[in-house]
Enzyme design. Structure first.
Site, mmCIF file in Angstrom:
data_model
loop_
_atom_site.group_PDB
_atom_site.id
_atom_site.type_symbol
_atom_site.label_atom_id
_atom_site.label_comp_id
_atom_site.label_asym_id
_atom_site.label_seq_id
_atom_site.Cartn_x
_atom_site.Cartn_y
_atom_site.Cartn_z
ATOM 1 N N ALA A 69 0.843 -1.202 0.000
ATOM 2 C CA ALA A 69 0.000 0.000 0.000
ATOM 3 C C ALA A 69 0.875 1.248 0.000
ATOM 4 O O ALA A 69 0.492 2.279 -0.553
ATOM 5 C CB ALA A 69 -0.925 -0.005 1.211
ATOM 6 N N THR A 70 2.031 1.148 0.613
ATOM 7 C CA THR A 70 2.956 2.296 0.610
ATOM 8 C C THR A 70 3.284 2.691 -0.829
ATOM 9 O O THR A 70 3.268 3.879 -1.184
ATOM 10 C CB THR A 70 4.243 1.936 1.382
ATOM 11 O OG1 THR A 70 3.876 1.624 2.730
ATOM 12 C CG2 THR A 70 5.252 3.075 1.374
ATOM 13 N N ASN A 149 -5.179 3.945 11.484
ATOM 14 C CA ASN A 149 -4.483 2.740 11.978
ATOM 15 C C ASN A 149 -4.167 2.805 13.465
ATOM 16 O O ASN A 149 -4.066 1.771 14.123
ATOM 17 C CB ASN A 149 -3.196 2.506 11.191
ATOM 18 C CG ASN A 149 -2.328 3.734 11.100
ATOM 19 O OD1 ASN A 149 -2.786 4.804 10.719
ATOM 20 N ND2 ASN A 149 -1.080 3.614 11.486
ATOM 21 N N GLN A 177 -6.789 0.102 6.446
ATOM 22 C CA GLN A 177 -7.393 -0.434 7.671
ATOM 23 C C GLN A 177 -8.907 -0.629 7.527
ATOM 24 O O GLN A 177 -9.547 -1.164 8.427
ATOM 25 C CB GLN A 177 -7.100 0.495 8.856
ATOM 26 C CG GLN A 177 -5.623 0.649 9.178
ATOM 27 C CD GLN A 177 -5.024 -0.582 9.848
ATOM 28 O OE1 GLN A 177 -5.731 -1.444 10.375
ATOM 29 N NE2 GLN A 177 -3.701 -0.679 9.827
ATOM 30 N N SER A 194 -4.113 -3.082 1.102
ATOM 31 C CA SER A 194 -2.959 -3.953 1.351
ATOM 32 C C SER A 194 -3.456 -5.342 1.747
ATOM 33 O O SER A 194 -4.442 -5.463 2.483
ATOM 34 C CB SER A 194 -2.122 -3.349 2.484
ATOM 35 O OG SER A 194 -0.963 -4.096 2.689
ATOM 36 N N HIS A 196 -1.875 -7.769 3.598
ATOM 37 C CA HIS A 196 -1.531 -8.373 4.893
ATOM 38 C C HIS A 196 -2.382 -7.890 6.060
ATOM 39 O O HIS A 196 -2.273 -8.404 7.166
ATOM 40 C CB HIS A 196 -0.022 -8.249 5.183
ATOM 41 C CG HIS A 196 0.473 -6.889 5.544
ATOM 42 N ND1 HIS A 196 0.719 -6.521 6.834
ATOM 43 C CD2 HIS A 196 0.810 -5.831 4.779
ATOM 44 C CE1 HIS A 196 1.190 -5.283 6.845
ATOM 45 N NE2 HIS A 196 1.254 -4.837 5.612
ATOM 46 N N THR A 232 7.518 -7.613 -12.795
ATOM 47 C CA THR A 232 6.824 -8.893 -12.939
ATOM 48 C C THR A 232 5.924 -9.122 -11.729
ATOM 49 O O THR A 232 6.383 -9.022 -10.590
ATOM 50 C CB THR A 232 7.860 -10.037 -13.032
ATOM 51 O OG1 THR A 232 8.719 -9.756 -14.132
ATOM 52 C CG2 THR A 232 7.190 -11.387 -13.225
ATOM 53 N N CYS A 315 6.653 5.128 19.053
ATOM 54 C CA CYS A 315 7.868 5.940 19.141
ATOM 55 C C CYS A 315 8.793 5.610 17.983
ATOM 56 O O CYS A 315 9.091 4.443 17.753
ATOM 57 C CB CYS A 315 8.599 5.669 20.443
ATOM 58 S SG CYS A 315 7.719 6.283 21.860
HETATM 59 N N1 PLP Z 1 -1.641 2.928 5.565
HETATM 60 C C1 PLP Z 1 -2.078 2.445 6.734
HETATM 61 C C2 PLP Z 1 -3.238 3.099 7.397
HETATM 62 C C3 PLP Z 1 -1.437 1.354 7.328
HETATM 63 O O1 PLP Z 1 -1.868 0.899 8.503
HETATM 64 C C4 PLP Z 1 -0.338 0.768 6.658
HETATM 65 C C5 PLP Z 1 0.404 -0.352 7.270
HETATM 66 O O2 PLP Z 1 0.831 -0.282 8.401
HETATM 67 C C6 PLP Z 1 0.060 1.297 5.412
HETATM 68 C C7 PLP Z 1 -0.619 2.370 4.900
HETATM 69 C C8 PLP Z 1 1.181 0.690 4.630
HETATM 70 O O3 PLP Z 1 0.797 -0.566 4.107
HETATM 71 P P1 PLP Z 1 1.891 -1.569 3.532
HETATM 72 O O4 PLP Z 1 2.418 -2.339 4.699
HETATM 73 O O5 PLP Z 1 1.157 -2.460 2.567
HETATM 74 O O6 PLP Z 1 2.917 -0.745 2.850
#
Ligand code: PLP
Length: 372
Positions: A69-70, A149, A177, A194, A196, A232, A315
């Site tokens: 997702a990042t 999150n 989330q 995402s 996971h 890929t 932190c």
């Molecule tokens: N955005 C939120 C709200 C998240 O909780 C997270 C993961 O901790 C991310 C983005 C990033 O997701 P990814 O681990 O797939 O890069």
């Protein structure tokens, strides 16, 4: 171990592991190659794309797989800025966004984008009047997450999108989330998810893109992903993501009912003396972020090593800085350090959650006595 860190990641669903197995052990073809095996892998990816798309539940758009997702959020932000029409150079976002959005926006500000970061109210909610006042025809994009999150607060993305669209701005929502846990809001043009966080594998995410709102490519190369993203694709990860999305879609109501039962049981088991951080009304209830006067959250985590939970104040390693989300609610450093986050979901049993909460409460009271 009692696992109470569902916002950080979720356990792989057994159904997902089974779906991935052949793609780990036997089927290794490149899904973009023209061989029979390549076609088979490519077809499996298309099934997975449909499953993710179905779970997202929105029309007039398509799913592009990414490595996380990042990556999806970086792509959406940078790629939208790259394609911006003259005169649209503003991005509006919110102080409680994930670092994947905030840091990318700050980077873009360094490249000349005019960035506005809106504050939130004490309950973590965005003041929509404040947003309305900020919106003008120079705004290119509004970026706001669906479920936070750290504190689980849910933003009204349908209303936010309607307001942004009125001035011709696009809307990006980080739905990491929210996806697979609650029904996604209709309205945003770009949505990052995402695998996971929904009992799928790590290392794969996706960007849902409204037709005609495609950002410029972030990764250049073979253009494997519909010409929008290069690299890929991994059939095993895509298949796992698809299976997880299908399962989440099928079980959404059942999972949420379970979570609401768990939330009430956890609040009861913790007993008095705790304050819930963030709105309880506009909230995803698989997130219980709580604080207690004088508590040392880090010490509590160290004392209870067989329970996996986290600090509300994430932190930054070594810096000792408290969470930007809790600071945005107006909490001071001491209050943020007294906060912990319990995250639970599909595979959490009520018995283990109650056991964990009772032990957390006992240790918190013991800390008070020790410190008195
Ligand atoms: N955005 C939120 C709200 C998240 O909780 C997270 C993961 O901790 C991310 C983005 C990033 O997701 P990814 O681990 O797939 O890069």
């Amino acid at each position: 171990m009692i696992y109470l860190d569902y916002q950080a990641t979720t356990p792989l669903a057994p159904e997902v592991a089974r779906a991935m197995q052949p793609w780990i052990e036997e089927k290794f073809a490149n899904p973009h190659s023209p061989s029979r095996w390549g076609h088979e892998a490519g077809a499996a990816i298309e099934v997975a794309r449909k499953q993710v798309s179905q779970a997202i539940g929105l029309r007039d758009g398509r799913v592009a797989f990414t490595g996380s997702a990042t990556e999806a959020l970086n792509w959406a932000l940078k790629g939208t800025v790259e394609k911006a029409a003259d005169g649209r150079n503003r991005i509006i976002t919110v102080a409680t966004e994930h670092a994947a959005v905030l840091d990318t926006c700050e980077w873009l500000a360094g490249q000349g984008v005019d960035l506005t970061i809106l504050p939130v109210q004490a309950d973590g909610m965005l003041d929509l009047d404040l947003l309305r006042r900020e919106l003008d025809n120079r705004v290119l994009l509004v970026a706001a997450m669906m479920v936070n999150n750290e504190i689980g607060v849910r933003h009204p993305l349908t209303a936010i999108s309607a307001m942004a669209h009125k001035v011709g701005a696009l809307v990006l929502s980080d739905a990491v989330q929210a996806f697979g846990r609650v029904e996604l809001c209709k309205g945003p043009d770009l949505i990052a998810v995402s695998a996971h966080k929904i009992h799928g594998p790590k290392g794969i995410g996706a960007l849902w893109v409204r037709n005609g709102k495609e950002p410029a490519s972030l990764l250049h190369g073979g253009g494997q992903e519909q010409g929008l993203r290069s690299g890929t694709l991994s059939p095993m990860l895509c298949v796992g993501f698809g299976a997880a999305a299908k399962l989440a879609d099928e079980r959404c109501t059942r999972d949420y009912d379970h979570i609401e039962t768990l939330w009430s049981a956890a609040v009861d088991a913790l007993g008095p003396g705790w304050v819930i951080n963030g709105s309880t009304e506009h909230r995803y209830k698989g997130n219980l972020n709580i604080r207690r006067e004088g508590l040392d959250g880090a010490r509590l985590i160290a004392d209870l090593r067989d329970i996996a939970f986290s600090l509300g104040s994430a932190c930054a390693s070594g810096s000792g800085r408290s969470s930007h989300v809790l600071r945005a609610l107006g909490l001071d450093y001491r209050q943020a350090r007294s906060s912990i986050r319990l995250g639970f979901g599909r595979y959490t049993t009520q018995e283990e959650l109650v056991d964990a909460c009772q032990r957390i409460a006992v240790h918190a009271v013991a800390q008070e006595k020790l410190d008195a």
